[in-house]
Enzyme design. Structure first.
Site, mmCIF file in Angstrom:
data_model
loop_
_atom_site.group_PDB
_atom_site.id
_atom_site.type_symbol
_atom_site.label_atom_id
_atom_site.label_comp_id
_atom_site.label_asym_id
_atom_site.label_seq_id
_atom_site.Cartn_x
_atom_site.Cartn_y
_atom_site.Cartn_z
ATOM 1 N N HIS A 425 37.187 44.031 37.148
ATOM 2 C CA HIS A 425 37.931 43.948 35.890
ATOM 3 C C HIS A 425 37.070 44.495 34.758
ATOM 4 O O HIS A 425 35.994 43.950 34.492
ATOM 5 C CB HIS A 425 38.305 42.498 35.569
ATOM 6 C CG HIS A 425 39.000 41.784 36.689
ATOM 7 N ND1 HIS A 425 38.886 40.431 36.901
ATOM 8 C CD2 HIS A 425 39.822 42.250 37.660
ATOM 9 C CE1 HIS A 425 39.610 40.093 37.958
ATOM 10 N NE2 HIS A 425 40.180 41.182 38.441
ATOM 11 N N LEU A 426 37.535 45.541 34.127
ATOM 12 C CA LEU A 426 36.807 46.168 33.024
ATOM 13 C C LEU A 426 37.725 46.221 31.812
ATOM 14 O O LEU A 426 38.916 46.510 31.950
ATOM 15 C CB LEU A 426 36.406 47.589 33.420
ATOM 16 C CG LEU A 426 35.579 47.720 34.691
ATOM 17 C CD1 LEU A 426 35.901 49.006 35.417
ATOM 18 C CD2 LEU A 426 34.103 47.647 34.396
#
Lengths: 490, 137
Positions: A425-426
């Protein structure tokens, strides 16, 4: 309108549209479908291919080659290295993730509103957008009992009195499911992309945007399109452009287009550590569905969950314990992968002159590493409470834990060089809000000072979502595009 | 990149793949097909790497391939399987981090490729249209 300036019916060198959307992941697909349904001529560009869900088994070698950017080899550099993954196909990250779904908490939204001065971003502001997205991309709980490796985590949490929940997935399960074919994943290629195309939208897969520039009254997107083995240059123009290429590619594209204010400086992510647990009984059997439990006892510091534990993934997770090679081959049905992920760490995204791919620098500071170390110890604790006979941290040089007493052997913090962290998750590389000292875009995703240029992906989120972010990305994208349409900006 | 170097690179990757397969499946790849398949996977990954990383890995593979020259007078790809296994082990236990990381990277990628070949269909379900009844137990 699509024009054919060279009079060649096979060559689309110049395209004029009302709206161009760059990227077809959760943010881009939601944005594009709503614009198309509003009667606009929309072109959605996607660098990767348009592939069916069935083109490769999930988390297989084939999937990595077909649907992951750079075959999954992406490294954030710094004192601690971080491996991260991005989707690169129509549907983006939604095609390769497990589709675990949450609505973001009111507390996290309140922090963003306060710290970045974001207008109209309460839980009740987002509620109709979550609901509308969930109408299109179905969110369902398992139709039957959870897989055993998932239930194990829940039982460990229950034994310790920790909060644990079954997380719904973006998934339409088959009815009367007992075993066998589970149904259809509700990725973008299954939901919003077909909706976009049904509304008359034009999808251009295999097309990479390389620059955005200002023309006379419109934005011009320069792109390269795959033409067999060759690349062909295209020029697209539109009054409105949404950049939705993800938290790494969006700032890369904006920066190489000369748009740099608060762009790519504040990348955040959920750093993750994994551990393999060995149980007495078989808990990892091929005919079960994907695990769905998460422990939320320590949110927002860190959360824990179960990973896909197919044999290739197990072998990968156990690669740091080569002495266990034979055990993986013999006992894989008794083994499963679990993770702990926190919210610490920051990063920057830069475009490198002369190179195609962005450079990502990351920093995990001592408190971040200490938090991950605490999380790993807690993960081991819950796995032993679930009945694990041994826990194998996926960190080079870390000891095998054979009893709860061994948890004390774990280092109090993780050395930067040793951390084997990954991130799925960025976000936050171009945050939204009215604070122009911090934010790249306004409260509704319009790049500050630039009419008609919007950001529509996880880059906009002001910080870690703490939970799986896809639902939030979709809801915020819908909120922003609806705002732009109602304001007459499109 | 010269044709000679490219040939060395391809041979080194093939030898590395065969060695990783032999480590995991001693005597289990008599036809050599698993090694070839893993080598193809490693080459495909290299072709897709970020463009600023692939030249670096290219050079590292060439250095790795040349490293036994001084001691054994042969490139890695020319060594017997036993010597290749001990060479890989030397790099794995090296005090130089980049050598350890190199083996870790190609070792884990190779194992992932191998296990995908051997067991990749363990969990494959036929996809059904939503609402269609699933197979009963």
């Amino acid at each position: 309108m699509i024009s054919f300036p060279r009079g060649n019916g096979l060559s689309l060198d110049k395209i004029v549209a009302d709206v161009i959307v760059i990227g077809s992941g959760p943010g881009g697909a939601v944005t594009a479908s709503i614009c198309a349904e509003a009667g606009k001529f929309v072109v959605m560009l996607e660098e990767g291919e348009h592939l069916p869900l069935e083109s490769a088994p999930h988390f297989s070698r084939e999937e990595i080659l077909q649907k992951y950017r750079n075959a999954g080899v992406n490294i954030g550099f710094g004192s601690t290295k971080l491996a991260y993954v991005e989707g690169c196909c129509v549907g983006g990250g939604s095609e390769i993730n497990r589709g675990l779904y949450h609505r973001i908490s009111a507390e996290v939204l309140e922090n963003w509103r306060r710290d970045y001065r974001v207008d109209a971003l309460t839980a009740s502001d987002l509620e109709p957008h979550f609901a509308a997205c969930e109408e299109v991309a179905k969110v369902q709980y398992l139709p039957g009992p959870a897989p055993q490796l998932s239930a194990k985590l829940a039982s460990g949490a229950s034994n310790l009195g920790w909060a644990c929940l079954e997380v719904p997935r973006l998934y339409a399960y088959a009815t009367d499911l007992v075993t066998g074919s589970p149904g259809r994943k509700q990725s973008m290629s299954e939901t919003f992309v077909p909706r976009f195309m049904k509304a008359g939208g034009t999808l251009m897969a295999g097309t990479r945007a390389t620059r955005i520039s200002r023309g006379s009254g419109s934005w011009i997107v320069t792109a390269l399109s795959k033409d067999g083995k060759n690349w062909r240059q295209l020029e697209l123009s539109a009054k409105t452009v949404f950049v939705a290429a993800g938290a790494i590619q969006t700032p890369w594209l904006l920066r190489r287009s000369g748009i740099k204010t608060n762009v790519g400086n504040s990348l955040r992510f959920h750093p993750m550590l994994k551990a393999v647990a060995m149980f007495r009984d078989e808990i990892n059997t091929p005919d079960e569905l994907e695990p769905v439990h998460q422990i939320k006892e320590f949110d927002p510091r860190f959360s824990m969950g179960c990973s896909m534990s197919k044999r290739p993934a197990l072998a990968l997770a156990m690669a740091v314990h080569p002495e266990m090679t034979e055990a993986v081959d013999r006992d894989w049905r008794r083994m499963a992968i679990y993770y702990v992920q926190s919210t610490g760490g920051t990063g920057q995204v830069r475009s490198l002159p002369g190179f195609r791919d962005p450079l990502v620098r990351v920093s995990l500071h001592p408190p971040d590493l200490k938090e991950l170390a605490d999380g790993l110890a807690r993960l081991a604790e819950v796995l032993f409470a679930a009945g694990a006979e041994a826990v194998y941290p996926s960190i080079p040089g870390y000891p095998v834990l054979r009893s709860p007493a061994d948890i004390a052997k774990l280092p109090e913090t993780i050395s930067p060089k040793q951390a084997n962290a990954t991130a799925l998750h960025l976000f936050s590389s171009c945050p939204m809000g009215e604070d122009e000292q911090k934010c790249a875009a306004d409260s509704f995703g319009r790049v500050h000072g630039l009419d008609g240029l919007y950001i529509a992906d996880a880059s906009l989120l002001c910080g870690p979502t703490v939970v799986n972010p896809q639902g939030t990305v979709m809801a915020v994208a819908r909120r922003n595009v609806m705002h732009a349409i109602s304001a007459g900006a499109i | 990149m010269s044709k000679v170097m490219l040939r060395h690179f391809e041979r080194a990757i093939s030898a590395l793949a065969e060695t990783v397969v032999a480590e995991r499946q001693p005597g289990g790849d008599t036809s050599g097909m698993l090694g070839k398949s893993v080598a193809q996977f490693l080459m495909s990954v290299h072709a897709r790497m970020p463009d600023y990383l692939s030249p670096l890995f290219y050079v590292l593979v060439l250095i790795f391939n040349a490293s036994p020259l001084l001691r054994k007078g042969k490139f890695f790809h020319q060594l017997s399987l036993g010597d290749r296994l001990s060479e890989l082990d030397t790099w794995r236990r090296s005090r130089i981090e980049v050598r350890r990381r190199f083996v870790e990277f190609y070792g884990s990628l190779g194992v992932f490729g191998l296990y995908s070949d051997l067991y990749g269909t363990d969990y494959t379900h036929d996809q059904l249209p939503t609402g269609k009844r699933a197979q009963s137990r």
